[in-house]
Scaffold this active site. Structure first.
Site, mmCIF file in Angstrom:
data_model
loop_
_atom_site.group_PDB
_atom_site.id
_atom_site.type_symbol
_atom_site.label_atom_id
_atom_site.label_comp_id
_atom_site.label_asym_id
_atom_site.label_seq_id
_atom_site.Cartn_x
_atom_site.Cartn_y
_atom_site.Cartn_z
ATOM 1 N N LYS A 161 -41.521 5.560 -17.708
ATOM 2 C CA LYS A 161 -42.105 5.797 -16.530
ATOM 3 C C LYS A 161 -42.905 4.543 -15.734
ATOM 4 O O LYS A 161 -42.824 4.105 -14.524
ATOM 5 C CB LYS A 161 -42.867 7.104 -16.435
ATOM 6 N N GLU B 111 -27.703 19.399 -16.834
ATOM 7 C CA GLU B 111 -27.752 17.851 -17.213
ATOM 8 C C GLU B 111 -26.159 17.670 -17.565
ATOM 9 O O GLU B 111 -25.630 16.863 -17.420
ATOM 10 C CB GLU B 111 -28.915 17.520 -18.088
ATOM 11 N N PHE C 143 -45.068 14.868 -24.615
ATOM 12 C CA PHE C 143 -44.373 15.684 -23.714
ATOM 13 C C PHE C 143 -43.159 15.338 -23.284
ATOM 14 O O PHE C 143 -43.205 14.241 -22.618
ATOM 15 C CB PHE C 143 -45.316 16.301 -22.654
ATOM 16 N N GLN C 144 -42.012 16.253 -23.608
ATOM 17 C CA GLN C 144 -40.997 15.572 -23.132
ATOM 18 C C GLN C 144 -40.400 14.321 -23.573
ATOM 19 O O GLN C 144 -39.631 13.608 -22.802
ATOM 20 C CB GLN C 144 -40.631 15.759 -21.568
ATOM 21 N N MET D 197 -7.501 30.023 -28.863
ATOM 22 C CA MET D 197 -7.236 29.006 -29.878
ATOM 23 C C MET D 197 -7.727 29.219 -31.503
ATOM 24 O O MET D 197 -7.053 29.033 -32.332
ATOM 25 C CB MET D 197 -7.663 27.656 -29.259
#
Lengths: 173, 553
Positions: free
Chosen positions: B161, B49, B111-112, B468
């Site tokens: 949802k 993602e 969940f999630q 760096m």
């Protein structure tokens, strides 16, 4: 210096978190915060007391303005205004002490809102100084519990801080 | 006819002329994916993602359009966070759509489930949790408006949802009312007048151009301003490309790793015109030593940037293009002969330099890359030494040609952003300049590039370490190097071949020159593994606590 800001916000969920989060992440100190609805149900008003110099206040103002939900900000400290806090104090009160406490209540124009066998609950409104003085005068009796609202404030006279532009109304009057 | 909210969302995207969505599916966003199927919108399946967010960002940087990405709830949403913060810091217009658990489950640690509107509060311009199905079209309209106007930024829409599955009558609003959102586009006339006066009375003006010039498409106005008043132009990392790199008045980048001549010119100038820049700490270094003799004019659309870091003598809040357009007619041609000569002398005295002896130098690679690339090629960098060298040694004619993670400095930005850039500008060559550290942060997106047949030209400046940080440890930790060497490093040419790309390793200038023209013109994707001197530092460098004119080189 302390500044009292009146912040008009859209009454959306999460708006308090947006404002409070902004203060904490940018390192601005909130001294007191009170939120409630206004005469317009879609608009809430936050009264925020913030400590800082002119540069800090300018940043507070500008950063608040960047929040999409913020409609208007006024620094009431620049003008004449009335401010009030409300406090409820549950104080230990043996029968022998009650008369003295009630006298103090009278002097401070407070009110007794609940009487218990060993305590009195007192409500008082006023500015910060008055409330501090009242709390101090009750301390010798023993304060069992104290709850204090944040400060709310309003400009004196015809002016308001709710509208972006209230000249029209003034012309009508 | 009633349609689901998910279908309505896709219709809204079509109305906003969204052509590409970068995303990764999952349970909570299932209805949206179902609605996205068989539409005109092209879905790019990324490999992580974070890649979706950076790709949407790269797409937005190149096209100037709003980039759109989506992910599911919970881990999908949290994986977007770095990409959202990156877009926020660099003012990139983006819409992020996340799935959320059903409203009945919100707040139950389902969940999630994750509170993504809470998490992204400080890194979005605004965000929405959709609670009322009927409000979806208005929310999307508002989101696009907020993302793309004023100072642009990412806006997130969290869609539970059950709301996505609810049915509504669809109507996309033509306009929306946002009481608390009124960006200022026109500069205040009296400020504009005063600015013109200040500019005309100055003898040593310098223009300091930032990303705001790109955002408001004000490069032509900037050029006209510089030429009218004969002011040299320095730029921020975000401003690279806003002023032609081959112009005699071009000073290059300023700040911590800026050119010494740019920094010296800013220090000596009597009028600094900041155009769409925000006086970042990497530009200013020591506030009290920054442009000490200058009257500073600050043009920016975001009033909160005025006076935030540096005192400003003359603020103009407004859109850069508008404000410059208003100032230009008030100006007369001026030469500043002595000043321009002084700046040309500074450019000679303080020219960028590096020693070409020994191993292949990264600066040489970038100089040659600059020489061989097409005029309209897009260069995307990651974060670190190679990024600074690219900014110093590469030249661009047009804005939207150099893409880099500026404010956030997010390693891993480069590859996915290049994917988005190539999809946004399919006919331009996309050159990826990346370190061996950064490529390993998001190299899974090589899969996305291969799947979409995007021939990226990847140049890995490989010094087998995090250069760096090594440089910082050299200066600030008395060379106590720790945690910066890769004991194991993969063969990047073999990695390229795994993804169907050509792979080359170069260790000498001759090898580089031999392959450069070929790989840049071939239709294939390529990884060039450049083994460069690991001891090389980015110079000039302003040490902590010093003003910009006290750089070491």
């Amino acid at each position: 210096m302390k500044h009292t800001l009146s912040v008009m916000v859209e009454n959306n969920p999460g708006v308090l978190a947006r404002v409070a989060g902004l203060f904490s992440r940018r390192g601005f100190n909130i001294d007191s915060l009170a939120v409630g609805r206004t005469e317009n149900p879609r608009v809430s008003r936050m009264t925020i007391v913030v400590e800082g110099d002119d540069t800090t206040l300018e940043q507070v103002n500008k950063q608040l303005h960047k929040l999409v939900d913020v409609i208007k900000i006024s620094d009431l400290t620049k003008d004449a205004y009335v401010d009030r806090e409300l406090v409820m104090i549950k104080v230990f009160a043996e029968p022998s002490e009650r008369a003295e406490i009630m006298q103090l209540v009278d002097i401070f124009r407070a009110r007794i809102v609940d009487v218990g066998p060993k305590t009195l609950t007192i409500e008082v409104t006023g500015n910060e100084g008055k409330i501090d003085a009242f709390e101090l005068s009750l301390r010798s009796f023993g304060i069992k519990e104290l709850v204090r609202t944040g400060k709310i404030a309003m400009l004196r006279g015809y002016k308001t801080s709710t509208k972006n532009n209230n000249y029209k109304e003034e012309e009508v009057s | 006819m009633d349609i689901t909210v998910a279908e309505a969302l896709v219709r809204c995207l079509e109305q906003e002329k969204v052509e590409i969505v970068f995303g990764y599916p999952g349970g909570a966003i299932l209805p949206v994916y179902d609605a996205l199927n068989h539409t005109s919108i092209r879905h790019i399946l990324v490999r992580h993602e974070q890649g979706a967010a950076h790709a949407a960002d790269g797409y937005a940087r190149v096209t100037g359009k709003v980039g759109v990405c989506m992910a599911t709830s919970g881990p999908g949403a949290t994986n977007l966070v770095t990409g959202i913060a990156n877009a926020y810091m660099d003012s990139i217009p983006m819409i992020i759509i996340t799935g959320q658990v059903a409203t009945s489950q919100v707040g139950t640690d389902a969940f999630q489930e994750v509170d993504i509107t809470g998490i992204t509060l400080p890194i979005t311009k605004h965000n929405f949790l959709v609670k009322d199905p009927a409000k979806l079209p208005v929310i999307v309209k508002k989101a696009f408006l907020i993302a793309a106007t004023g100072r642009p930024g990412p806006v997130l829409i969290d869609l539970p949802k059950d709301i996505a599955q609810a049915r509504i009558k669809f109507k996309y609003p033509k306009t929306v009312e946002l009481t608390g959102y009124k960006p200022t586009y026109r500069g205040h006339p009296s400020m504009v007048q005063q600015a013109a006066g200040l500019i005309m009375s100055s003898e040593r003006p310098v223009i300091y151009a930032g990303g705001g010039v790109r955002i408001s498409n004000a490069a032509p106005e900037l050029l006209q301003l510089a030429e009218t008043i004969s002011a040299p132009v320095t730029h921020t990392l975000m401003g690279l490309g806003c002023f032609p790199g081959n112009h005699p008045l071009f000073l290059g980048m300023l700040g911590l790793h800026g050119t010494r001549y740019a920094n010296q010119a800013v220090t000596e100038c009597d009028c600094l015109i900041a155009v769409g820049a925000r006086f970042d700490d990497r530009v200013v270094t020591k506030v009290s030593g920054f442009a000490p003799s200058a009257k500073i004019i600050h043009i920016d659309i975001d009033p909160a940037e005025i006076g935030k870091n540096v005192r400003i003598n003359l603020p103009i809040v407004g859109d850069v293009k508008n404000v410059l357009g208003a100032i230009l007619p008030l100006l007369k041609k001026k030469e500043n002969g002595a000043w321009v000569a002084r700046v040309q002398q500074l450019k000679k005295d303080y020219a960028l330099r590096y020693d070409r002896g020994g191993m292949l130098k990264p600066q040489y690679v970038l100089e040659k890359l600059n020489e061989f690339k097409d005029d309209d090629a897009i260069v995307v960098t990651d974060v670190g030494q190679h990024q600074m060298w690219a900014a110093l040694y590469m030249r661009f004619k047009e804005p939207r040609s150099f893409l880099s993670s500026g404010g956030l400095g997010a390693m891993g930005f480069c590859l996915p952003a290049a994917v988005g850039a190539k999809l946004g500008a399919p006919h331009r060559t996309v050159i990826v300049v990346i370190g061996d550290g950064g490529i390993q942060m998001t190299m899974q997106e090589l899969g996305t590039a291969a799947e979409q047949k995007l021939p990226l030209k990847i140049f890995v400046l490989n010094n087998q370490r995090l250069g760096m940080v090594r440089q910082l440890q050299e200066f600030y930790c008395e060379k106590r190097y720790f945690g910066v060497d890769f004991q194991f490093n993969l063969d990047f040419t073999a990695l390229g071949r795994l993804y169907g790309m050509e792979g080359y390793t170069v260790e000498t200038e001759e090898q580089l020159l031999e392959i450069l023209p070929r790989v840049l013109t071939s239709p294939e994707g390529v990884i060039v593994n450049c083994i460069v001197d690991p001891e090389e530092n980015v110079y000039p460098m302003v040490l902590n606590g010093s003003p910009i004119n006290e750089a070491i080189d």
